[in-house]
Motif scaffolding. Sequence first.
Motif, mmCIF file in Angstrom:
data_model
loop_
_atom_site.group_PDB
_atom_site.id
_atom_site.type_symbol
_atom_site.label_atom_id
_atom_site.label_comp_id
_atom_site.label_asym_id
_atom_site.label_seq_id
_atom_site.Cartn_x
_atom_site.Cartn_y
_atom_site.Cartn_z
ATOM 1 N N TYR A 187 14.315 -1.379 -3.813
ATOM 2 C CA TYR A 187 15.057 -0.204 -4.271
ATOM 3 C C TYR A 187 16.086 -0.582 -5.341
ATOM 4 O O TYR A 187 16.163 0.042 -6.396
ATOM 5 N N HIS A 188 16.871 -1.612 -5.063
ATOM 6 C CA HIS A 188 17.938 -1.991 -5.995
ATOM 7 C C HIS A 188 17.422 -2.620 -7.285
ATOM 8 O O HIS A 188 18.122 -2.601 -8.294
ATOM 9 N N MET A 189 16.220 -3.138 -7.252
ATOM 10 C CA MET A 189 15.639 -3.686 -8.485
ATOM 11 C C MET A 189 14.874 -2.625 -9.269
ATOM 12 O O MET A 189 14.372 -2.903 -10.352
ATOM 13 N N GLY A 190 14.766 -1.433 -8.733
ATOM 14 C CA GLY A 190 14.121 -0.336 -9.449
ATOM 15 C C GLY A 190 12.623 -0.244 -9.282
ATOM 16 O O GLY A 190 11.969 0.538 -9.972
ATOM 17 N N GLY A 191 12.059 -1.004 -8.366
ATOM 18 C CA GLY A 191 10.611 -0.987 -8.181
ATOM 19 C C GLY A 191 10.058 0.331 -7.684
ATOM 20 O O GLY A 191 8.893 0.650 -7.901
ATOM 21 N N MET A 192 10.901 1.118 -7.028
ATOM 22 C CA MET A 192 10.458 2.420 -6.517
ATOM 23 C C MET A 192 10.714 3.546 -7.511
ATOM 24 O O MET A 192 10.281 4.664 -7.293
ATOM 25 N N ASN A 193 11.423 3.252 -8.576
ATOM 26 C CA ASN A 193 11.796 4.280 -9.555
ATOM 27 C C ASN A 193 10.941 4.259 -10.812
ATOM 28 O O ASN A 193 11.298 4.880 -11.797
ATOM 29 N N VAL A 194 9.850 3.545 -10.782
ATOM 30 C CA VAL A 194 9.012 3.444 -11.973
ATOM 31 C C VAL A 194 8.009 4.591 -12.010
ATOM 32 O O VAL A 194 7.752 5.250 -11.004
ATOM 33 N N ALA A 195 7.448 4.821 -13.173
ATOM 34 C CA ALA A 195 6.496 5.914 -13.344
ATOM 35 C C ALA A 195 5.107 5.567 -12.829
ATOM 36 O O ALA A 195 4.320 6.451 -12.511
ATOM 37 N N ALA A 203 0.838 -1.208 0.000
ATOM 38 C CA ALA A 203 0.000 0.000 0.000
ATOM 39 C C ALA A 203 0.871 1.255 0.000
ATOM 40 O O ALA A 203 0.623 2.198 -0.764
ATOM 41 N N GLY A 204 1.903 1.264 0.834
ATOM 42 C CA GLY A 204 2.801 2.418 0.890
ATOM 43 C C GLY A 204 3.556 2.639 -0.405
ATOM 44 O O GLY A 204 3.704 3.774 -0.873
ATOM 45 N N LEU A 205 4.044 1.555 -0.999
ATOM 46 C CA LEU A 205 4.752 1.670 -2.275
ATOM 47 C C LEU A 205 3.824 2.173 -3.375
ATOM 48 O O LEU A 205 4.207 3.021 -4.189
ATOM 49 N N MET A 206 2.613 1.660 -3.387
ATOM 50 C CA MET A 206 1.660 2.085 -4.412
ATOM 51 C C MET A 206 1.325 3.570 -4.268
ATOM 52 O O MET A 206 1.265 4.296 -5.264
ATOM 53 N N THR A 234 8.439 7.545 -0.033
ATOM 54 C CA THR A 234 7.791 6.285 -0.401
ATOM 55 C C THR A 234 8.161 5.194 0.598
ATOM 56 O O THR A 234 7.292 4.465 1.087
ATOM 57 N N ILE A 235 9.440 5.098 0.916
ATOM 58 C CA ILE A 235 9.886 4.101 1.899
ATOM 59 C C ILE A 235 9.279 4.396 3.264
ATOM 60 O O ILE A 235 8.817 3.479 3.958
ATOM 61 N N GLN A 290 2.595 6.086 -7.211
ATOM 62 C CA GLN A 290 1.532 6.740 -7.979
ATOM 63 C C GLN A 290 1.504 8.254 -7.777
ATOM 64 O O GLN A 290 1.149 8.995 -8.686
ATOM 65 N N LEU A 291 1.886 8.706 -6.583
ATOM 66 C CA LEU A 291 1.911 10.151 -6.325
ATOM 67 C C LEU A 291 3.261 10.770 -6.681
ATOM 68 O O LEU A 291 3.476 11.953 -6.454
ATOM 69 N N HIS A 292 4.167 9.957 -7.216
ATOM 70 C CA HIS A 292 5.507 10.397 -7.618
ATOM 71 C C HIS A 292 6.252 11.070 -6.468
ATOM 72 O O HIS A 292 6.919 12.092 -6.654
ATOM 73 N N LEU A 293 6.133 10.476 -5.287
ATOM 74 C CA LEU A 293 6.852 10.979 -4.124
ATOM 75 C C LEU A 293 8.314 10.561 -4.221
ATOM 76 O O LEU A 293 8.662 9.645 -4.970
#
Length: 143
Positions: free
Chosen positions: A97-105, A27-30, A42-43, A34-37
């Motif tokens: 983070y290292h797999m890029g899951g938090m850096n997506v659009a 939920a936090g990641l989403m 995000t973490i 989605q809000l481009h925080l």
Amino acid sequence: MPEENTFLLSLKVTLHCLIGCSIGELAGLMIGVQLHLSITFTILIAVILAYLVGFSFAAYALKNKGSINLVQSFKIIWFGEFVSISIMEVVMNLVDYHMGGMNVASIFASTFWIAFIYAFVAGYFATLPINYIMIRLNKKACH
């Protein structure tokens, strides 16, 4: 064999913890993605929600096992859950983070979900031995 029972119990307890933490984490990641925080926010949101949901799951499960209220169950589970959730969150967020899951659009990007799945698995296996040790030492309440 008590050791085998302890191991099976630790498998179950770790899975229960993982489910609670992952609901909050996801939920936090989403929200953050989605809000481009920023990744930091995000973490932060993901960790706060993971603790809230994780503790709630554990306290509620223990409450339903006996005739105690939520406050009493929280007093019983706080230490073990804090340790489990902390380890799980560090590992899951590092992997994500290292797999890029938090850096997506968007959460609709495949990288978001692939990273989360890997983080989910890594979180489980990182926490399993700690839960096993805590159960053996009677430091973690089982629900």
